[in-house]
Design a protein around this motif. Structure first.
Motif, mmCIF file in Angstrom:
data_model
loop_
_atom_site.group_PDB
_atom_site.id
_atom_site.type_symbol
_atom_site.label_atom_id
_atom_site.label_comp_id
_atom_site.label_asym_id
_atom_site.label_seq_id
_atom_site.Cartn_x
_atom_site.Cartn_y
_atom_site.Cartn_z
ATOM 1 N N ARG A 1 -3.941 19.183 -2.112
ATOM 2 C CA ARG A 1 -4.983 19.169 -3.150
ATOM 3 C C ARG A 1 -4.628 20.092 -4.319
ATOM 4 N NH1 ARG A 1 -9.376 16.392 -1.368
ATOM 5 N NH2 ARG A 1 -9.569 16.067 0.876
ATOM 6 N N HIS B 1 4.960 9.549 -1.592
ATOM 7 C CA HIS B 1 4.342 8.464 -0.826
ATOM 8 C C HIS B 1 5.441 7.519 -0.358
ATOM 9 C CE1 HIS B 1 0.026 9.026 -1.901
ATOM 10 N NE2 HIS B 1 0.494 9.458 -3.061
ATOM 11 N N ARG C 1 0.843 -1.199 0.000
ATOM 12 C CA ARG C 1 0.000 0.000 0.000
ATOM 13 C C ARG C 1 0.874 1.244 0.000
ATOM 14 N NH1 ARG C 1 -0.618 2.548 4.941
ATOM 15 N NH2 ARG C 1 0.229 1.432 6.744
ATOM 16 N N GLY D 1 1.646 4.941 1.508
ATOM 17 C CA GLY D 1 1.421 5.752 2.692
ATOM 18 C C GLY D 1 0.653 7.015 2.340
ATOM 19 N N ARG D 2 0.289 7.753 3.363
ATOM 20 C CA ARG D 2 -0.519 8.957 3.142
ATOM 21 C C ARG D 2 0.191 9.909 2.190
ATOM 22 N NH1 ARG D 2 1.261 13.355 5.973
ATOM 23 N NH2 ARG D 2 2.814 13.009 7.598
ATOM 24 N N PRO D 3 -0.560 10.621 1.367
ATOM 25 C CA PRO D 3 0.067 11.543 0.414
ATOM 26 C C PRO D 3 0.735 12.714 1.117
ATOM 27 C CG PRO D 3 -2.305 11.833 0.407
ATOM 28 C CD PRO D 3 -2.027 10.626 1.257
ATOM 29 N N MET D 4 1.831 13.154 0.554
ATOM 30 C CA MET D 4 2.551 14.310 1.051
ATOM 31 C C MET D 4 2.768 15.269 -0.104
ATOM 32 S SD MET D 4 5.388 12.226 3.335
ATOM 33 C CE MET D 4 6.068 13.701 4.098
ATOM 34 N N ARG E 1 9.933 14.403 3.662
ATOM 35 C CA ARG E 1 9.536 15.779 4.001
ATOM 36 C C ARG E 1 10.472 16.786 3.343
ATOM 37 N NH1 ARG E 1 9.303 13.424 9.449
ATOM 38 N NH2 ARG E 1 7.154 12.798 9.896
ATOM 39 N N ALA F 1 -1.302 16.167 -0.901
ATOM 40 C CA ALA F 1 -1.905 16.465 0.398
ATOM 41 C C ALA F 1 -2.544 17.848 0.403
ATOM 42 C CB ALA F 1 -0.853 16.367 1.495
ATOM 43 N N HIS G 1 4.611 0.881 1.537
ATOM 44 C CA HIS G 1 4.558 -0.112 2.610
ATOM 45 C C HIS G 1 4.524 -1.498 1.973
ATOM 46 C CE1 HIS G 1 3.710 2.773 5.947
ATOM 47 N NE2 HIS G 1 3.312 3.508 4.921
ATOM 48 N N ARG H 1 6.640 -0.633 11.629
ATOM 49 C CA ARG H 1 6.378 0.776 11.348
ATOM 50 C C ARG H 1 7.660 1.596 11.320
ATOM 51 N NH1 ARG H 1 1.013 2.257 15.037
ATOM 52 N NH2 ARG H 1 -0.430 0.791 14.001
#
Length: 254
Positions: free
Chosen positions: A23, A71, A12, A14-17, A57, A21, A74, A46
């Motif tokens: 938009r 992203h 999967r 990971g959360r979008p950055m 970042r 993120a 995972h 993790r």
């Protein structure tokens, strides 16, 4: 009563950055590939994914004006697992997923350790335009008769960086791979991070700045810094043993 095994969960994102993120329109994506083990079929911890978050970042900050999204991938399993090359398969799946989410945008695979090897192996995916392999874990020297392939790197921009004091993954092996790749693709460079170890912690800022400079230049054609441009242009061994200068990136906008 016989209990049935639970179906294996897939890889999967990971959360979008970054741009995703916020938009905003996404013009390029970097997929972060964490390290892992030589063998292992359990899910990764993790902590392995968290280890690449600082780099993620830094990259989205550098690429915020260009529409960069990031992203962390995972994996299904924590190990490479021989010929299965599970993390490389997961990286290819992730590149497919980028197309589903964002359309036809260029992808940079960026990995550390086992993730570096996965990035190099999955580079043949049609969405991938560039690869960053940090301290990549590669087969031992005794596997020289059947080394990792490099033909999938043709047509890609490739950066390898390795600490000279790495005691977990052999810097000489990444040099050998870079040397073979350079024969079929001139857009390959390799930097040596002197006195640094596997985690590249001693010169973390410089390594992150190098990665950001290469990523922006390869994904968005913003141009490279002079050291990166020189490394790409120089013939072996110069362009494959380029020292990463202390303070690299301090004068760059990212």
């Amino acid at each position: 009563m016989v209990q049935q095994a639970l179906p294996e969960r897939g890889a999967r994102l990971g959360r979008p950055m970054g741009a995703a993120a916020a938009r905003r329109t996404v013009h390029g994506v970097v997929l972060l590939l964490p390290g892992g083990d030589a063998a292992g079929t359990r899910r990764p911890t993790r902590m392995s994914a968290a280890a690449v978050l600082p780099l993620a970042r830094r990259l989205v900050r550098a690429g915020q004006d260009e529409g960069l999204a990031a992203h962390v991938v995972h994996y299904r399993r924590r190990g490479w697992n021989g010929s299965a090359a599970d993390p490389a398969a997961d990286a290819e799946w992730a590149a497919d997923e980028v197309g589903r989410l964002y359309g036809d945008v260029p992808v940079c695979l960026t990995g550390h350790g086992m993730g570096g090897r996965a990035a190099l192996r999955a580079a043949g995916h049609p969405a991938v335009s560039s690869v960053v392999a940090l301290a990549p874990w590669l087969p031992e020297a005794k596997a020289a008769l059947a080394p990792d392939p490099v033909k999938q790197l043709a047509g890609r921009q490739v950066l390898i960086a390795h600490g000279t004091n790495d005691e977990r993954t052999d810097p000489d092996l990444s040099y050998r791979l870079a040397e073979r790749a350079k024969k079929i693709n001139r857009n390959v460079c390799r930097f040596e991070v002197h006195t640094d170890g596997h985690g590249l912690h001693q010169h973390r800022s410089e390594v992150q700045a190098l990665t950001a400079d290469f990523l922006l230049g390869s994904l968005f054609a913003t141009g490279y810094s002079r050291p990166v441009a020189d490394a790409l242009a120089a013939p072996p061994p110069l362009g494959l043993r380029m020292p990463l200068a202390v303070g690299f990136g301090s004068t760059l906008r990212h």
